[in-house]
Design a protein around this motif. Structure first.
Motif, PDB file in Angstrom:
ATOM      1  N   ALA A   1       0.683 -14.195  -1.232  1.00  0.00           N
ATOM      2  CA  ALA A   1       1.562 -13.027  -1.094  1.00  0.00           C
ATOM      3  C   ALA A   1       1.228 -11.969  -2.147  1.00  0.00           C
ATOM      4  CB  ALA A   1       3.021 -13.465  -1.221  1.00  0.00           C
ATOM      5  N   ILE A   2       0.904 -12.418  -3.358  1.00  0.00           N
ATOM      6  CA  ILE A   2       0.538 -11.470  -4.425  1.00  0.00           C
ATOM      7  C   ILE A   2      -0.775 -10.760  -4.083  1.00  0.00           C
ATOM      8  CG2 ILE A   2      -0.191 -11.314  -6.859  1.00  0.00           C
ATOM      9  CD1 ILE A   2       1.838 -13.621  -7.398  1.00  0.00           C
ATOM     10  N   ILE A   3      -1.724 -11.528  -3.530  1.00  0.00           N
ATOM     11  CA  ILE A   3      -2.998 -10.911  -3.126  1.00  0.00           C
ATOM     12  C   ILE A   3      -2.746  -9.847  -2.061  1.00  0.00           C
ATOM     13  CG2 ILE A   3      -5.174 -11.350  -1.893  1.00  0.00           C
ATOM     14  CD1 ILE A   3      -5.282 -14.073  -3.354  1.00  0.00           C
ATOM     15  N   MET A   4      -1.923 -10.190  -1.086  1.00  0.00           N
ATOM     16  CA  MET A   4      -1.661  -9.249   0.017  1.00  0.00           C
ATOM     17  C   MET A   4      -0.950  -7.982  -0.489  1.00  0.00           C
ATOM     18  SD  MET A   4      -2.890 -10.715   2.626  1.00  0.00           S
ATOM     19  CE  MET A   4      -3.615 -12.321   2.854  1.00  0.00           C
ATOM     20  N   PHE A   5       0.200  -8.184  -1.124  1.00  0.00           N
ATOM     21  CA  PHE A   5       1.041  -7.040  -1.511  1.00  0.00           C
ATOM     22  C   PHE A   5       0.421  -6.249  -2.667  1.00  0.00           C
ATOM     23  CE2 PHE A   5       4.438  -4.808  -3.651  1.00  0.00           C
ATOM     24  CZ  PHE A   5       5.279  -4.398  -2.630  1.00  0.00           C
ATOM     25  N   GLY A   6      -0.078  -6.994  -3.660  1.00  0.00           N
ATOM     26  CA  GLY A   6      -0.500  -6.325  -4.891  1.00  0.00           C
ATOM     27  C   GLY A   6      -1.981  -6.016  -4.968  1.00  0.00           C
ATOM     28  N   VAL A   7      -2.795  -7.066  -4.837  1.00  0.00           N
ATOM     29  CA  VAL A   7      -4.234  -6.902  -5.101  1.00  0.00           C
ATOM     30  C   VAL A   7      -4.912  -6.041  -4.032  1.00  0.00           C
ATOM     31  CG1 VAL A   7      -6.422  -8.151  -5.394  1.00  0.00           C
ATOM     32  CG2 VAL A   7      -4.300  -9.103  -6.318  1.00  0.00           C
ATOM     33  N   LEU A   8      -4.586  -6.300  -2.764  1.00  0.00           N
ATOM     34  CA  LEU A   8      -5.232  -5.533  -1.692  1.00  0.00           C
ATOM     35  C   LEU A   8      -4.356  -4.392  -1.173  1.00  0.00           C
ATOM     36  CD1 LEU A   8      -6.870  -8.463   0.333  1.00  0.00           C
ATOM     37  CD2 LEU A   8      -7.988  -6.865  -1.226  1.00  0.00           C
ATOM     38  N   GLY A   9      -3.087  -4.365  -1.592  1.00  0.00           N
ATOM     39  CA  GLY A   9      -2.187  -3.315  -1.125  1.00  0.00           C
ATOM     40  C   GLY A   9      -1.905  -2.272  -2.195  1.00  0.00           C
ATOM     41  N   PHE A  10      -1.037  -2.630  -3.139  1.00  0.00           N
ATOM     42  CA  PHE A  10      -0.549  -1.651  -4.119  1.00  0.00           C
ATOM     43  C   PHE A  10      -1.683  -1.051  -4.959  1.00  0.00           C
ATOM     44  CE2 PHE A  10       1.035  -0.368  -8.244  1.00  0.00           C
ATOM     45  CZ  PHE A  10       2.128   0.406  -7.913  1.00  0.00           C
ATOM     46  N   ILE A  11      -2.534  -1.909  -5.532  1.00  0.00           N
ATOM     47  CA  ILE A  11      -3.525  -1.420  -6.507  1.00  0.00           C
ATOM     48  C   ILE A  11      -4.524  -0.419  -5.900  1.00  0.00           C
ATOM     49  CG2 ILE A  11      -5.414  -2.127  -8.052  1.00  0.00           C
ATOM     50  CD1 ILE A  11      -3.769  -4.669  -8.655  1.00  0.00           C
ATOM     51  N   PRO A  12      -5.193  -0.752  -4.785  1.00  0.00           N
ATOM     52  CA  PRO A  12      -6.126   0.239  -4.227  1.00  0.00           C
ATOM     53  C   PRO A  12      -5.440   1.558  -3.863  1.00  0.00           C
ATOM     54  CG  PRO A  12      -6.336  -1.864  -3.085  1.00  0.00           C
ATOM     55  CD  PRO A  12      -5.176  -1.982  -4.004  1.00  0.00           C
ATOM     56  N   ALA A  13      -4.214   1.444  -3.321  1.00  0.00           N
ATOM     57  CA  ALA A  13      -3.486   2.662  -2.937  1.00  0.00           C
ATOM     58  C   ALA A  13      -3.178   3.512  -4.157  1.00  0.00           C
ATOM     59  CB  ALA A  13      -2.189   2.278  -2.224  1.00  0.00           C
ATOM     60  N   PHE A  14      -2.731   2.876  -5.215  1.00  0.00           N
ATOM     61  CA  PHE A  14      -2.379   3.588  -6.450  1.00  0.00           C
ATOM     62  C   PHE A  14      -3.604   4.319  -7.000  1.00  0.00           C
ATOM     63  CE2 PHE A  14      -1.779   3.858 -11.035  1.00  0.00           C
ATOM     64  CZ  PHE A  14      -0.503   4.374 -11.133  1.00  0.00           C
ATOM     65  N   VAL A  15      -4.745   3.630  -7.055  1.00  0.00           N
ATOM     66  CA  VAL A  15      -5.968   4.221  -7.626  1.00  0.00           C
ATOM     67  C   VAL A  15      -6.443   5.420  -6.782  1.00  0.00           C
ATOM     68  CG1 VAL A  15      -8.411   3.779  -8.101  1.00  0.00           C
ATOM     69  CG2 VAL A  15      -6.689   2.066  -8.726  1.00  0.00           C
TER      70      VAL A  15
ATOM     71  N   TYR B   1       0.837  -1.194   0.000  1.00  0.00           N
ATOM     72  CA  TYR B   1       0.000   0.000   0.000  1.00  0.00           C
ATOM     73  C   TYR B   1       0.884   1.260   0.000  1.00  0.00           C
ATOM     74  CZ  TYR B   1      -4.282   2.634   0.822  1.00  0.00           C
ATOM     75  OH  TYR B   1      -5.357   3.488   0.677  1.00  0.00           O
ATOM     76  N   ALA B   2       1.915   1.229   0.834  1.00  0.00           N
ATOM     77  CA  ALA B   2       2.827   2.385   0.897  1.00  0.00           C
ATOM     78  C   ALA B   2       3.473   2.622  -0.468  1.00  0.00           C
ATOM     79  CB  ALA B   2       3.893   2.144   1.960  1.00  0.00           C
ATOM     80  N   LEU B   3       3.858   1.544  -1.134  1.00  0.00           N
ATOM     81  CA  LEU B   3       4.483   1.692  -2.455  1.00  0.00           C
ATOM     82  C   LEU B   3       3.499   2.314  -3.454  1.00  0.00           C
ATOM     83  CD1 LEU B   3       7.020   1.159  -4.158  1.00  0.00           C
ATOM     84  CD2 LEU B   3       6.101  -1.094  -4.711  1.00  0.00           C
ATOM     85  N   GLY B   4       2.235   1.898  -3.392  1.00  0.00           N
ATOM     86  CA  GLY B   4       1.222   2.472  -4.284  1.00  0.00           C
ATOM     87  C   GLY B   4       1.058   3.967  -4.071  1.00  0.00           C
ATOM     88  N   VAL B   5       1.089   4.406  -2.814  1.00  0.00           N
ATOM     89  CA  VAL B   5       0.972   5.838  -2.522  1.00  0.00           C
ATOM     90  C   VAL B   5       2.227   6.574  -2.995  1.00  0.00           C
ATOM     91  CG1 VAL B   5       0.725   7.569  -0.691  1.00  0.00           C
ATOM     92  CG2 VAL B   5      -0.556   5.419  -0.546  1.00  0.00           C
ATOM     93  N   LEU B   6       3.395   6.007  -2.674  1.00  0.00           N
ATOM     94  CA  LEU B   6       4.664   6.660  -3.024  1.00  0.00           C
ATOM     95  C   LEU B   6       4.835   6.812  -4.530  1.00  0.00           C
ATOM     96  CD1 LEU B   6       7.006   4.819  -0.494  1.00  0.00           C
ATOM     97  CD2 LEU B   6       6.478   7.263  -0.488  1.00  0.00           C
ATOM     98  N   TRP B   7       4.356   5.838  -5.254  1.00  0.00           N
ATOM     99  CA  TRP B   7       4.495   5.848  -6.715  1.00  0.00           C
ATOM    100  C   TRP B   7       3.868   7.113  -7.303  1.00  0.00           C
ATOM    101  CZ3 TRP B   7       6.717   1.198  -8.626  1.00  0.00           C
ATOM    102  CH2 TRP B   7       6.973   1.218  -9.993  1.00  0.00           C
ATOM    103  N   VAL B   8       2.727   7.504  -6.757  1.00  0.00           N
ATOM    104  CA  VAL B   8       2.017   8.677  -7.276  1.00  0.00           C
ATOM    105  C   VAL B   8       2.502   9.951  -6.578  1.00  0.00           C
ATOM    106  CG1 VAL B   8      -0.271   9.703  -7.616  1.00  0.00           C
ATOM    107  CG2 VAL B   8      -0.001   7.207  -7.676  1.00  0.00           C
ATOM    108  N   LEU B   9       2.770   9.853  -5.305  1.00  0.00           N
ATOM    109  CA  LEU B   9       3.119  11.030  -4.502  1.00  0.00           C
ATOM    110  C   LEU B   9       4.426  11.680  -4.953  1.00  0.00           C
ATOM    111  CD1 LEU B   9       2.557  12.775  -1.916  1.00  0.00           C
ATOM    112  CD2 LEU B   9       3.842  11.050  -0.632  1.00  0.00           C
ATOM    113  N   GLY B  10       5.404  10.853  -5.289  1.00  0.00           N
ATOM    114  CA  GLY B  10       6.703  11.387  -5.718  1.00  0.00           C
ATOM    115  C   GLY B  10       7.630  11.639  -4.545  1.00  0.00           C
ATOM    116  N   PRO B  11       8.914  11.895  -4.848  1.00  0.00           N
ATOM    117  CA  PRO B  11       9.914  12.065  -3.790  1.00  0.00           C
ATOM    118  C   PRO B  11       9.859  13.451  -3.147  1.00  0.00           C
ATOM    119  CG  PRO B  11      10.924  12.305  -5.932  1.00  0.00           C
ATOM    120  CD  PRO B  11       9.494  11.962  -6.196  1.00  0.00           C
ATOM    121  N   ARG B  12      10.514  13.569  -1.992  1.00  0.00           N
ATOM    122  CA  ARG B  12      10.688  14.887  -1.376  1.00  0.00           C
ATOM    123  C   ARG B  12      11.599  15.741  -2.248  1.00  0.00           C
ATOM    124  NH1 ARG B  12      12.721  12.491   4.238  1.00  0.00           N
ATOM    125  NH2 ARG B  12      13.283  10.846   2.767  1.00  0.00           N
ATOM    126  N   LEU B  13      11.399  17.043  -2.185  1.00  0.00           N
ATOM    127  CA  LEU B  13      12.228  17.953  -2.984  1.00  0.00           C
ATOM    128  C   LEU B  13      13.694  17.753  -2.614  1.00  0.00           C
ATOM    129  CD1 LEU B  13      10.078  21.224  -2.792  1.00  0.00           C
ATOM    130  CD2 LEU B  13      10.268  19.620  -4.714  1.00  0.00           C
TER     131      LEU B  13
END
Lengths: 451, 71
Positions: free
Chosen positions: A390-404, A185-197
């Protein structure tokens, strides 16, 4: 409660879970210290408040709907629909979700799960410090804390979850159901949020942004270690008879069980907790060349990497798994940082996400063929089931919802703070008031000295 | 009369269940809680947007430099 033994078991169980909740409070204290220590001085208060307010927001929403999801979703959607009958007693309007002498367990059991929810949200909070709007993070906190992680718990961390029944999914101390999902989930948010200046140079080379207070970071991780004991204990049912389990176990020997009602003991998890922590600390010290931040974080990643199977592992297995996983997580962290320009301020994606993912997969090999449950007809533990899990946990319920969700926030302009404010620091108001107050009292006292 | 349904504890506890005030009003009580929760988000998000806009407008190079140098 019928009879003295029943009464003692009930009161013991009630008190047991209550104590785990008190211990787990320390995890949140640790996360707060860690985040504030890792942030720069201009962002301390904002960083602290962002994490502290996770507590009430996840608590109320876990009361409103999170707990109900856990009981209503174990079969949904693979093996049936939403189980409204099982969810009924766990609705916020139910009499058992309140002061009730006929039900002494629901409150403490609910709270034990709730503290896991805080942890899931707090993991995300640390990775995005110094540039996310609080309002945006708090939406994510509610979603990961009271929706996504508890769906995965219903599926893969419930004695009747469909992942347990069909995949043989085994994750006794939540490598996947808390850590992999929160890291993803954190990775999904970070992907869109971008790095600190300033995090990356013009040629894309990452710059280190050292913690303002390494000592506070250190103490924070020690707090998390301490709270982790409560987390482990809370994953067990402390005392139960085969008759109450109602599965295939024969005889009359009472036991502690994991969340799937399969037998284990506090002794087993004490061995394995400490050995996986040791493996993590030792290997991380070597791979990071004694870097304090990564050594301490690696200890945590060691526990997380072994947690899926720590109810059954031999201590030496816990040690070796606890040593291997943090090394791989460390390498992956820097690879992803360089390759995808991901600025994870506290290494949360590596320590929780990658380590949790690997922990689930490794358990599939080491525990291959072991029963996932005391009930008849369940798949046994196996590598493929664990990999899919593991894919369901990390990707399906973590990364994807966070990214969207983060994409939606970005498109609405409610995700990131303005660049001017990021440079000036998020404590702009508080810092100015502090500086003004210091200047005034200093002036006043100096005037007294002169006169 | 008692808000919790009992005005004496001269009872067999095996027969006692809920003992909180105003039983039967769980739905309205939860609705109040949900409104409080959602309202909090709305108020906080609006306030934060205003504060950030104001801070971006009034940010000075001197103050920003001081904040950066303080680390």
């Amino acid at each position: 409660m019928d009879g003295n033994l029943d009464a003692l078991t009930t009161i013991f169980t009630e008190f047991y879970y209550w104590v785990t909740v008190v211990f787990m409070f320390l995890i949140h204290v640790g996360f707060c210290m860690y985040e504030v220590g890792a942030s720069r001085r201009k962002n301390h208060l904002h960083t602290l408040m962002k994490n502290v307010m996770i507590i009430p927001l996840v608590t109320v929403t876990f009361f409103f709907f999170g707990w109900w999801i856990y009981w209503a979703f174990p079969s949904f959607p693979i093996m049936g629909g939403i189980d409204f009958a099982a969810g009924q007693a766990n609705l916020p309007t139910s009499e058992t979700m309140a002061t009730n002498l006929g039900d002494r367990i629901t409150g403490v059991f609910w709270a034990a799960f709730l503290l896991f929810s805080w942890t899931a949200a707090s993991i995300v909070s640390g990775s995005v410090i110094e540039r996310i709007r609080s309002s945006a993070l708090w939406v994510h906190a509610v979603l990961i804390g009271s929706v996504w992680w508890i769906i995965d718990a219903a599926w893969g961390w419930h004695y009747a979850g469909w992942m347990v029944q069909k995949l043989g999914y085994h994750d006794a101390y939540a490598s996947g159901v808390i850590h992999a999902i929160a890291g993803g989930y954190a990775l999904g948010v970070l992907w869109v949020l971008g790095p600190r200046l300033g995090k990356f140079a013009e040629d894309g080379t990452p710059r280190d942004i050292p913690p303002h207070n390494p000592w506070m970071v250190t103490l924070g991780i020690f707090m998390i270690y301490t709270g982790f004991w409560g987390f482990y204990a809370a994953c067990n049912v402390p005392l139960i008879s085969p008759e109450v389990i109602g599965g295939e176990i024969t005889g009359t020997t009472w036991t502690a069980t994991n969340i799937y009602l399969a037998p284990t003991s506090l002794g087993a998890i004490t061995f394995n907790f400490l050995l996986s922590l040791s493996g993590g600390l030792m290997a991380s010290y070597l791979v990071s060349k004694g870097d304090a931040f990564w050594t301490f974080s690696g200890g945590l990643a060691g526990i997380i990497g072994a947690s899926a199977g720590n109810d059954l592992y031999h201590p030496m297995q816990a040690l070796i798994i606890g040593a291997i996983v943090p090394v791989l997580a460390y390498k992956l962290h820097y690879y992803v940082e360089r390759k995808f320009k991901i600025d994870d301020a506290v290494g949360a994606v590596a320590v929780h996400g990658y380590a949790g993912f690997m922990g689930v997969v490794i358990a599939g090999f080491v525990l291959w063929g072991a029963p996932s449950s005391p009930f008849e007809g369940y798949a046994t533990i196996n590598p493929l089931g664990q990999l899919v899990g593991a894919i369901i946990m990390f990707g399906v319920l973590g990364f994807i919802p966070a990214f969207v969700v983060t994409k939606i926030q970005a498109s609405m302009g409610t995700l990131r703070i303005p660049a001017e404010v990021e440079l000036q620091g998020l404590d702009f108001g508080e810092n100015q008031a502090y500086e003004d107050a210091v200047a005034e009292i200093t002036r006043a006292n100096l005037n007294l000295v002169k006169s | 009369m008692s808000t919790i349904g009992y005005s004496s504890w001269a009872v067999d506890l095996a027969d006692v269940g809920a003992i909180y005030p105003f039983q039967g009003y769980e739905v309205p009580m939860v609705i109040v809680g949900v409104v409080f929760w959602l309202g909090w988000h709305v108020i906080q998000a609006r306030r934060e947007s205003e504060e950030l806009a104001e801070a971006a407008k009034t940010a000075s190079a001197e103050r920003t430099k001081a904040a950066i140098e303080r680390y």
